[in-house]
Design a protein around this motif. Sequence first.
Motif, mmCIF file in Angstrom:
data_model
loop_
_atom_site.group_PDB
_atom_site.id
_atom_site.type_symbol
_atom_site.label_atom_id
_atom_site.label_comp_id
_atom_site.label_asym_id
_atom_site.label_seq_id
_atom_site.Cartn_x
_atom_site.Cartn_y
_atom_site.Cartn_z
ATOM 1 N N TYR A 1 0.843 -1.191 0.000
ATOM 2 C CA TYR A 1 0.000 0.000 0.000
ATOM 3 C C TYR A 1 0.881 1.246 0.000
ATOM 4 O O TYR A 1 1.805 1.338 0.806
ATOM 5 C CB TYR A 1 -0.917 0.009 1.229
ATOM 6 N N ASP B 1 -0.948 7.983 -0.067
ATOM 7 C CA ASP B 1 -1.708 8.738 -1.069
ATOM 8 C C ASP B 1 -0.990 10.000 -1.533
ATOM 9 O O ASP B 1 -1.032 10.351 -2.702
ATOM 10 C CB ASP B 1 -3.083 9.129 -0.525
ATOM 11 N N PHE C 1 -8.488 -5.226 8.216
ATOM 12 C CA PHE C 1 -9.312 -4.358 7.371
ATOM 13 C C PHE C 1 -9.589 -4.985 6.009
ATOM 14 O O PHE C 1 -10.159 -4.346 5.139
ATOM 15 C CB PHE C 1 -8.634 -2.995 7.171
ATOM 16 N N ARG D 1 -8.484 -3.127 -0.762
ATOM 17 C CA ARG D 1 -9.213 -1.864 -0.648
ATOM 18 C C ARG D 1 -8.262 -0.800 -0.119
ATOM 19 O O ARG D 1 -7.241 -1.097 0.480
ATOM 20 C CB ARG D 1 -10.382 -2.011 0.322
ATOM 21 N N HIS D 2 -8.658 0.417 -0.317
ATOM 22 C CA HIS D 2 -7.893 1.561 0.172
ATOM 23 C C HIS D 2 -7.977 1.626 1.695
ATOM 24 O O HIS D 2 -9.039 1.385 2.268
ATOM 25 C CB HIS D 2 -8.494 2.830 -0.456
ATOM 26 N N LEU D 3 -6.855 1.926 2.351
ATOM 27 C CA LEU D 3 -6.872 2.148 3.800
ATOM 28 C C LEU D 3 -7.278 3.587 4.070
ATOM 29 O O LEU D 3 -6.694 4.515 3.518
ATOM 30 C CB LEU D 3 -5.488 1.910 4.408
ATOM 31 N N SER D 4 -8.257 3.769 4.926
ATOM 32 C CA SER D 4 -8.684 5.123 5.281
ATOM 33 C C SER D 4 -7.685 5.714 6.272
ATOM 34 O O SER D 4 -6.930 4.978 6.915
ATOM 35 C CB SER D 4 -10.073 5.095 5.911
ATOM 36 N N PRO D 5 -7.666 7.034 6.425
ATOM 37 C CA PRO D 5 -6.780 7.649 7.431
ATOM 38 C C PRO D 5 -7.047 7.096 8.834
ATOM 39 O O PRO D 5 -6.119 6.912 9.610
ATOM 40 C CB PRO D 5 -7.106 9.137 7.340
ATOM 41 N N GLU D 6 -8.304 6.809 9.156
ATOM 42 C CA GLU D 6 -8.645 6.266 10.474
ATOM 43 C C GLU D 6 -8.065 4.862 10.651
ATOM 44 O O GLU D 6 -7.576 4.513 11.723
ATOM 45 C CB GLU D 6 -10.169 6.228 10.671
ATOM 46 N N GLN D 7 -8.126 4.045 9.584
ATOM 47 C CA GLN D 7 -7.564 2.696 9.657
ATOM 48 C C GLN D 7 -6.040 2.754 9.814
ATOM 49 O O GLN D 7 -5.466 1.995 10.583
ATOM 50 C CB GLN D 7 -7.944 1.901 8.407
ATOM 51 N N GLU D 8 -5.411 3.669 9.080
ATOM 52 C CA GLU D 8 -3.964 3.824 9.213
ATOM 53 C C GLU D 8 -3.596 4.236 10.631
ATOM 54 O O GLU D 8 -2.629 3.729 11.203
ATOM 55 C CB GLU D 8 -3.432 4.858 8.218
#
Length: 123
Positions: A30, A33, A81, A85-92
């Motif tokens: 990943y 962004d 997760f 799929r894209h990792l969201s800022p919250e997931q990171e």
Amino acid sequence: MQTDIDPRRLIGRKAFDRKGTKIGTVDEVYLDDATGVPEWAAVRTGLFSRDAFVPLEPSEFVDDTLRVPFDRTLIKNAPDFGVGRHLSPEQELQLYRHYGLDSSPPEEPSTDRDFGRLAGQEE
């Protein structure tokens, strides 16, 4: 991690924990962004297991293997997760906290409002 490594070279490589115990195989990489720099790897932890996200910084790519400076148990217990799929800022942020890493941007240097004024003088 070395930022000049092509993330595609990581896929399919074996990953090991800090003790040298095999974690699994790198399934996906990943990228950040904003910068495009490889930031996380999803490591398949077993034939019927899920992928665990591991941070690529402070990991190292050595002798065609990914060396992750955390214990296998911590890695296997990382938040799940799903992959692809894209990792969201919250997931990171959750992942950074799980690994005890600082995810905050460097602090801006404070500006001294009194710079240039002599002590004891009022404005």
